[in-house]
Design a protein around this motif. Structure first.
Motif, PDB file in Angstrom:
ATOM      1  N   ASP A   1       0.811  -1.213   0.000  1.00 48.86           N
ATOM      2  CA  ASP A   1       0.000   0.000   0.000  1.00 48.86           C
ATOM      3  C   ASP A   1       0.846   1.266   0.000  1.00 48.86           C
ATOM      4  OD1 ASP A   1      -2.270  -1.504  -0.013  1.00 48.86           O
ATOM      5  OD2 ASP A   1      -2.628  -1.358   2.147  1.00 48.86           O
ATOM      6  N   ARG A   2       1.941   1.272   0.742  1.00 45.86           N
ATOM      7  CA  ARG A   2       2.733   2.504   0.859  1.00 45.86           C
ATOM      8  C   ARG A   2       3.376   2.874  -0.477  1.00 45.86           C
ATOM      9  NH1 ARG A   2       7.221   3.660   5.599  1.00 45.86           N
ATOM     10  NH2 ARG A   2       7.691   5.836   4.983  1.00 45.86           N
ATOM     11  N   VAL A   3       4.002   1.883  -1.117  1.00 44.90           N
ATOM     12  CA  VAL A   3       4.641   2.154  -2.410  1.00 44.90           C
ATOM     13  C   VAL A   3       3.579   2.511  -3.447  1.00 44.90           C
ATOM     14  CG1 VAL A   3       5.978   1.134  -4.297  1.00 44.90           C
ATOM     15  CG2 VAL A   3       6.618   0.670  -1.924  1.00 44.90           C
ATOM     16  N   TRP A   4       2.464   1.793  -3.416  1.00 46.31           N
ATOM     17  CA  TRP A   4       1.409   2.064  -4.388  1.00 46.31           C
ATOM     18  C   TRP A   4       0.854   3.478  -4.229  1.00 46.31           C
ATOM     19  CZ3 TRP A   4      -0.363   1.216  -8.857  1.00 46.31           C
ATOM     20  CH2 TRP A   4      -1.657   1.601  -9.213  1.00 46.31           C
ATOM     21  N   SER A   5       0.676   3.926  -2.995  1.00 48.21           N
ATOM     22  CA  SER A   5       0.184   5.285  -2.761  1.00 48.21           C
ATOM     23  C   SER A   5       1.127   6.319  -3.351  1.00 48.21           C
ATOM     24  CB  SER A   5       0.009   5.542  -1.260  1.00 48.21           C
ATOM     25  OG  SER A   5      -1.007   4.714  -0.727  1.00 48.21           O
ATOM     26  N   GLY A   6       2.441   6.053  -3.242  1.00 50.68           N
ATOM     27  CA  GLY A   6       3.422   6.971  -3.815  1.00 50.68           C
ATOM     28  C   GLY A   6       3.351   6.998  -5.334  1.00 50.68           C
TER      29      GLY A   6
END
Length: 444
Positions: free
Chosen positions: A308-313
């Motif tokens: 989720d964190r990388v995807w949000s970026g």
């Protein structure tokens, strides 16, 4: 206020038919005035002009005088409903309408039903004003116009009262008290038909019985009734709507049988909602524009893979770059749903340039977009954009492969001669959109 369109002529068999074409947009609409009409006189009454112009605000309209009336040929006998079917198709062909929404009142509504039953590939929807499946009351269908009253009016017409608006108090009691309207109606009668033809057409309405055709009508149909109208019984109209496979019955205030009298805007609001899915009335911001829909391919799977964190970026980077590009190319961001955009442009060329740039930029960031574009009339209201063109744009975008920009034929035709390269993807059915549409992939 629009100019009165030129009258054109086409032929159905050995009969010349007069018609007019006006308006623009992706939806084709064929309009048939009930009983008698005259294409030039119709425009002289503000209410009738309003009726036509509201329809023209929803799409491209063809309007014609039925055989026996107005500027069309006037055979010695009034035509039957079946006789009128090839006339409708002839006008549609002359106007370049492969399919159309058919709009008709009273006897013209019966013609629309007959066309839809016999030529379902030519009709995408029906608007049926003051319509009955049959005008022959019996134990299965006890509703219809009073035959004795119809015969009495026909006899009076033949005996010298044609051109005196004798039918107006029956079909529009409120309007009959307005001398402005009564004077116009008297002129319409005189110009639209001879007394014998008017009486013949009136009598022929009593011979209409389409009950055996109703199961063959698959097109969505709006059945409209003014609740205080005495001429057509509401019970019979409800029966029609209930027995159509995709019928909808709507009552509106008023006592006028013709759609072009009384509260025209209230009536047209119902038609607009049915045909376009909007209900914004006449005083709205309508413009021809190009809509762009984008969507990130495989976003759910990608988010599960990278977290989720990388995807949000990644998603935030995509949004920032997309907004930079839409600003550069003059687009207007209307909506951001999840990872997709709805952007509106004033013209198709910058929209295509922006779409290609968005795909290239996203690809460099490790994302694949699918993008679709369509041009047509849209409605701007309260920071939102609606209309049939928006629905079509979304369906066109759904046809794109990963990393691909696709456009409707409308967009392709608008930029013919440009440096873009178009590759046909064939004709497609777009969910919820009438007819088939040719889709093109576009490249620089």
């Amino acid at each position: 206020m629009s100019l009165v369109p030129d009258v054109r002529f086409t032929r159905s068999g050995n009969v010349d038919l007069a018609y007019q074409v006006l308006g623009d947009g992706p939806l084709d609409i064929l309009v048939m005035i009930g009983w008698v009409s005259h294409l030039e006189v119709l425009w002289e009454l503000p209410e009738c002009r309003r009726f036509i112009e509201r329809l023209a605000g929803m799409g491209r309209v063809a309007l014609f005088d039925k055989r026996g009336t107005g500027l069309s040929d006037r055979p010695s006998d009034g035509a039957s409903t079946e006789d009128m079917v090839p006339d409708v198709l002839a006008v549609m062909d002359a106007a370049g309408m492969r399919t159309a929404a058919l709009v008709g009142w009273v006897d013209a509504a019966a013609i629309g039903l007959s066309v839809a039953a016999n030529h379902p590939d030519r009709v995408n929807s029906l608007v049926l004003g003051e319509a009955l499946a049959t005008n022959k009351p019996d134990h299965d269908h006890p509703w219809g116009p009073d035959p004795e009253m119809i015969e009495a009016v026909a006899e009076v017409i033949e005996q010298g009262m044609w051109g005196q608006a004798v039918l107006l108090p029956l079909i529009a009691p409120s309007a009959a008290n307005d001398e402005r309207i009564a004077s116009w109606f008297r002129k319409l009668e005189r110009m639209s038909a001879t007394p014998s033809m008017a009486a013949s057409l009136l009598r022929r309405t009593l011979a209409t019985d389409l009950r055996l055709l109703i199961p063959s009508v698959a097109a969505p149909a709006l059945v409209l009734h003014r609740r205080d109208s005495r001429f057509i019984p509401a019970e019979g109209m409800r029966w029609l709507a209930e027995h159509l496979s995709n019928g909808r019955y709507v009552e509106v205030p008023g006592d006028e049988t013709p759609g072009y009298l009384g509260d025209v805007d209230g009536l047209m609001d119902e038609v607009e909602e049915f045909l376009l899915g909007t209900r914004v009335g006449a005083a709205v911001d309508r413009r021809v524009a190009t809509v762009l829909f984008s969507d990130v391919v495989g976003s759910t799977e990608r988010a599960a893979t990278v977290g989720d964190r990388v995807w949000s970026g990644l998603l935030e980077t995509h949004r920032t770059e997309a907004r930079r590009l839409l600003t550069r190319y003059g687009g207007r961001e209307m909506n951001t749903a999840g990872d997709g955009f709805l952007i509106v442009f004033d013209s198709p060329t910058p929209a295509i340039e922006c779409a290609l740039a968005m795909c290239d930029s996203s690809r460099r960031d490790g994302l694949e977009l699918r993008v679709g574009l369509h041009s047509g009339e849209v409605v701007f209201e309260g920071g939102d954009v609606t209309g049939m063109a928006v629905h079509i744009g979304a369906r066109v975008a759904a046809q794109a492969n990963p990393g691909e920009v696709v456009v409707s034929q409308t967009v392709r035709d608008m930029v013919i001669g440009s440096a873009f390269e178009f590759t046909s993807r064939g004709r497609r059915e777009l969910k919820g959109v009438p007819g088939t549409w040719e889709i093109f992939a576009v490249g620089p």
